[in-house]
Design a protein around this motif. Structure first.
Motif, PDB file in Angstrom:
ATOM      1  N   LEU A   1       1.029  -1.389  -0.127  1.00  0.00           N
ATOM      2  CA  LEU A   1       0.200  -0.028   0.299  1.00  0.00           C
ATOM      3  C   LEU A   1       0.896   1.049  -0.379  1.00  0.00           C
ATOM      4  O   LEU A   1       0.227   1.825  -0.410  1.00  0.00           O
ATOM      5  CB  LEU A   1      -0.832  -0.092   1.448  1.00  0.00           C
ATOM      6  CG  LEU A   1      -2.235  -0.739   1.218  1.00  0.00           C
ATOM      7  CD1 LEU A   1      -3.143  -1.084   2.686  1.00  0.00           C
ATOM      8  CD2 LEU A   1      -3.011  -0.456   0.174  1.00  0.00           C
ATOM      9  N   THR A   2       2.205   0.734   0.702  1.00  0.00           N
ATOM     10  CA  THR A   2       2.685   2.134   0.925  1.00  0.00           C
ATOM     11  C   THR A   2       3.541   2.662  -0.556  1.00  0.00           C
ATOM     12  O   THR A   2       3.747   3.765  -1.341  1.00  0.00           O
ATOM     13  CB  THR A   2       3.969   2.090   1.331  1.00  0.00           C
ATOM     14  OG1 THR A   2       3.633   1.501   3.085  1.00  0.00           O
ATOM     15  CG2 THR A   2       5.435   3.295   1.600  1.00  0.00           C
ATOM     16  N   ALA A   3       3.443   1.226  -1.542  1.00  0.00           N
ATOM     17  CA  ALA A   3       3.734   2.020  -3.012  1.00  0.00           C
ATOM     18  C   ALA A   3       3.166   2.754  -4.409  1.00  0.00           C
ATOM     19  O   ALA A   3       3.200   2.938  -4.778  1.00  0.00           O
ATOM     20  CB  ALA A   3       4.674  -0.122  -3.459  1.00  0.00           C
TER      21      ALA A   3
ATOM     22  N   ASP B   1       1.609   7.237  -8.226  1.00  0.00           N
ATOM     23  CA  ASP B   1       0.359   7.684  -8.868  1.00  0.00           C
ATOM     24  C   ASP B   1       0.429   6.087 -10.594  1.00  0.00           C
ATOM     25  O   ASP B   1       0.058   5.682 -10.961  1.00  0.00           O
ATOM     26  CB  ASP B   1       0.335   8.825  -9.813  1.00  0.00           C
ATOM     27  CG  ASP B   1      -0.071   9.793  -8.323  1.00  0.00           C
ATOM     28  OD1 ASP B   1      -0.444   8.869  -7.297  1.00  0.00           O
ATOM     29  OD2 ASP B   1       0.060  10.993  -8.771  1.00  0.00           O
ATOM     30  N   GLU B   2       2.133   6.643 -11.066  1.00  0.00           N
ATOM     31  CA  GLU B   2       2.131   5.907 -12.794  1.00  0.00           C
ATOM     32  C   GLU B   2       2.461   3.796 -12.610  1.00  0.00           C
ATOM     33  O   GLU B   2       2.142   3.582 -13.654  1.00  0.00           O
ATOM     34  CB  GLU B   2       3.613   6.247 -12.476  1.00  0.00           C
ATOM     35  CG  GLU B   2       5.077   5.785 -11.912  1.00  0.00           C
ATOM     36  CD  GLU B   2       5.010   6.454 -11.185  1.00  0.00           C
ATOM     37  OE1 GLU B   2       6.382   6.802 -10.526  1.00  0.00           O
ATOM     38  OE2 GLU B   2       4.556   7.805 -10.717  1.00  0.00           O
ATOM     39  N   TRP B   3       2.308   3.317 -10.966  1.00  0.00           N
ATOM     40  CA  TRP B   3       1.579   2.458 -10.949  1.00  0.00           C
ATOM     41  C   TRP B   3       0.519   2.221 -10.482  1.00  0.00           C
ATOM     42  O   TRP B   3       0.272   0.573 -10.562  1.00  0.00           O
ATOM     43  CB  TRP B   3       2.544   2.002  -9.609  1.00  0.00           C
ATOM     44  CG  TRP B   3       4.314   1.672  -9.605  1.00  0.00           C
ATOM     45  CD1 TRP B   3       4.906   2.656 -10.944  1.00  0.00           C
ATOM     46  CD2 TRP B   3       5.122   1.618  -9.178  1.00  0.00           C
ATOM     47  NE1 TRP B   3       5.805   2.518 -10.758  1.00  0.00           N
ATOM     48  CE2 TRP B   3       6.313   1.503  -9.372  1.00  0.00           C
ATOM     49  CE3 TRP B   3       5.058   0.921  -7.072  1.00  0.00           C
ATOM     50  CZ2 TRP B   3       7.878   1.433  -9.054  1.00  0.00           C
ATOM     51  CZ3 TRP B   3       6.042   0.707  -7.290  1.00  0.00           C
ATOM     52  CH2 TRP B   3       7.512   0.941  -7.369  1.00  0.00           C
TER      53      TRP B   3
ATOM     54  N   THR C   1       1.470  -4.870 -11.698  1.00  0.00           N
ATOM     55  CA  THR C   1       1.574  -5.989 -10.915  1.00  0.00           C
ATOM     56  C   THR C   1       2.462  -4.582  -9.760  1.00  0.00           C
ATOM     57  O   THR C   1       4.051  -4.486  -9.704  1.00  0.00           O
ATOM     58  CB  THR C   1       1.824  -6.786 -10.550  1.00  0.00           C
ATOM     59  OG1 THR C   1       0.959  -7.724 -12.176  1.00  0.00           O
ATOM     60  CG2 THR C   1       1.386  -7.934  -9.320  1.00  0.00           C
ATOM     61  N   ILE C   2       1.891  -4.947  -7.839  1.00  0.00           N
ATOM     62  CA  ILE C   2       3.379  -3.969  -7.402  1.00  0.00           C
ATOM     63  C   ILE C   2       3.357  -6.261  -6.379  1.00  0.00           C
ATOM     64  O   ILE C   2       2.776  -6.418  -5.710  1.00  0.00           O
ATOM     65  CB  ILE C   2       2.505  -3.203  -6.097  1.00  0.00           C
ATOM     66  CG1 ILE C   2       2.508  -2.028  -7.620  1.00  0.00           C
ATOM     67  CG2 ILE C   2       3.555  -3.310  -5.417  1.00  0.00           C
ATOM     68  CD1 ILE C   2       1.476  -1.012  -6.506  1.00  0.00           C
ATOM     69  N   ILE C   3       4.610  -6.330  -6.506  1.00  0.00           N
ATOM     70  CA  ILE C   3       5.096  -7.362  -5.761  1.00  0.00           C
ATOM     71  C   ILE C   3       6.134  -6.937  -4.658  1.00  0.00           C
ATOM     72  O   ILE C   3       6.840  -6.348  -4.835  1.00  0.00           O
ATOM     73  CB  ILE C   3       5.710  -8.658  -6.572  1.00  0.00           C
ATOM     74  CG1 ILE C   3       5.353  -8.598  -8.335  1.00  0.00           C
ATOM     75  CG2 ILE C   3       5.864  -9.438  -6.398  1.00  0.00           C
ATOM     76  CD1 ILE C   3       6.654  -8.817  -8.918  1.00  0.00           C
TER      77      ILE C   3
END
Length: 263
Positions: free
Chosen positions: A226-228, A233-235, A240-242
């Protein structure tokens, strides 16, 4: 020599008794607080505070946390779920809890079963509830109002994730189009998929998927994900944030889609 030994022994005993008395007086319950992570309900807060069964003057060290949590949840007719009992030295105890709110639903393919953060089913409808998180699961069937939506490892995993959102502050109530209320996390999350043993997939409404690799340290992994998510914003719209171990990374690949295709 013998008298000297007796004097020393009695001095030690007296010091221990004095220490016990002083410690009991200082580290005893004088203040009982109640803190709700996800709602501002003063009446419920007062009910939680009054239902602990804790007596002022009782040692802060001998509190039965499980018993206090049981009393609070029973007295509030399970409208709250106790997260923990916090000792705040020297003489304060805080009951930290969440108000049971409709966060998610499961389906048997025909009907939709809505439930809150205690996982107990509160209602059933013939259409998918709006502004709720769909939970995809395996091996569960025979849903009924008043019973748990999930059991076993899947229940433990989902509880950790829902509680994690609450503890991280994504739980303020927001108005829905129908005039009801839902948790803020429902505005963020579309689906939580528990069907894969290797990872938990959380599909965000913005488009990106959070992949929490493994079933250990899920709260820490959720916090990193969630921090990432909120800082990049571009993600947010795809990919996928792994999170694996203690690190997070982004890929434009649709790893959740690949997992679904391979299942």
């Amino acid at each position: 020599m013998r008298n000297r030994k007796l004097i020393i022994m009695f001095s030690v005993l007296a010091a221990l008794v004095l220490l016990v008395v002083v410690t009991g007086a200082v580290f005893s319950v004088q203040h009982i607080d109640a803190y709700c992570y996800n709602a501002d309900d003063t009446a419920l807060e007062a009910q939680v505070r009054d239902s602990t069964g804790l007596k002022k003057g009782r040692s802060i060290f001998v509190i039965d946390e499980d018993e206090v949590a049981r009393r609070v949840e029973e007295s509030t007719e399970y409208r709250v779920k106790v997260i923990n009992i916090e000792r705040k030295f020297p003489n304060r105890v805080s009951v930290n809890y969440v108000k049971i709110m409709p966060y998610a639903y499961v389906t048997d393919g025909t009907e939709y079963y809505e439930f809150g953060n205690n996982l107990l089913i509160t209602g059933v409808t013939g259409t998918a509830p709006e502004n709720r998180i769909q939970v995809l699961h395996s091996g569960e069937s025979g849903f009924a109002v008043g019973e748990a939506a999930l059991t076993g490892e899947q229940a433990d995993t989902l509880t950790t994730i829902l509680d994690g959102f609450v503890r991280l502050g994504y739980s303020g109530t927001v108005e829905t189009e129908g005039g009801g209320q839902a948790a803020e996390m429902c505005d963020m999350v579309e689906t939580i998929d528990l069907r894969f043993s290797s990872s938990v997939y959380i599909k965000m409404r913005a488009g990106v998927v959070l992949e929490l690799v493994g079933r250990t340290d899920l709260f820490d992994k959720l916090r990193l994900a969630l921090t990432a998510y909120v800082s990049k914003d571009e993600w947010k719209t795809s990919g996928t944030i792994i999170v694996s171990g203690g690190t997070s990374a982004y890929t434009a690949e649709d790893r959740y889609g690949d997992a679904l295709a391979g299942s």
